[in-house]
Scaffold this motif. Structure first.
Motif, short mmCIF file in Angstrom:
data_model
loop_
_atom_site.label_atom_id
_atom_site.label_comp_id
_atom_site.label_asym_id
_atom_site.label_seq_id
_atom_site.Cartn_x
_atom_site.Cartn_y
_atom_site.Cartn_z
N ILE A 1 2.68 -5.80 4.06
CA ILE A 1 1.69 -4.73 3.83
C ILE A 1 1.75 -3.77 4.99
O ILE A 1 1.52 -4.14 6.14
N GLU A 2 2.09 -2.56 4.69
CA GLU A 2 2.23 -1.55 5.73
C GLU A 2 0.88 -0.86 5.92
O GLU A 2 0.20 -0.54 4.95
N GLU A 3 0.50 -0.67 7.17
CA GLU A 3 -0.79 -0.02 7.45
C GLU A 3 -0.59 1.40 7.86
O GLU A 3 0.40 1.82 8.34
#
Length: 62
Positions: A60-62
């Motif tokens: 999951i990229e923030e």
């Protein structure tokens, strides 16, 4: 001797999610030693687990 029946239960986080009975035919056991039979059981269980469990993940990229 009859077929070897193995009761197996799969639990995730302590919750039972799957039960099954695996069998190894008597004729396949033949003249196997106790160690060879134990190894055959472990292989049968690993094969069952590989079919039952699927894990998917992604970063999951923030």
């Amino acid at each position: 001797m009859s077929d070897l029946r193995i009761s197996i239960q799969l639990a995730v986080a302590g919750d039972m999610v799957k039960q099954d009975v695996l069998e190894i035919a008597e004729h396949k056991l033949g003249e196997m030693t106790e160690e060879e039979i134990e190894s055959a059981i472990e292989i049968k269980i690993r094969t069952w687990v590989d079919r039952m469990i699927q894990v998917e993940w992604e970063v999951i990229e923030e």
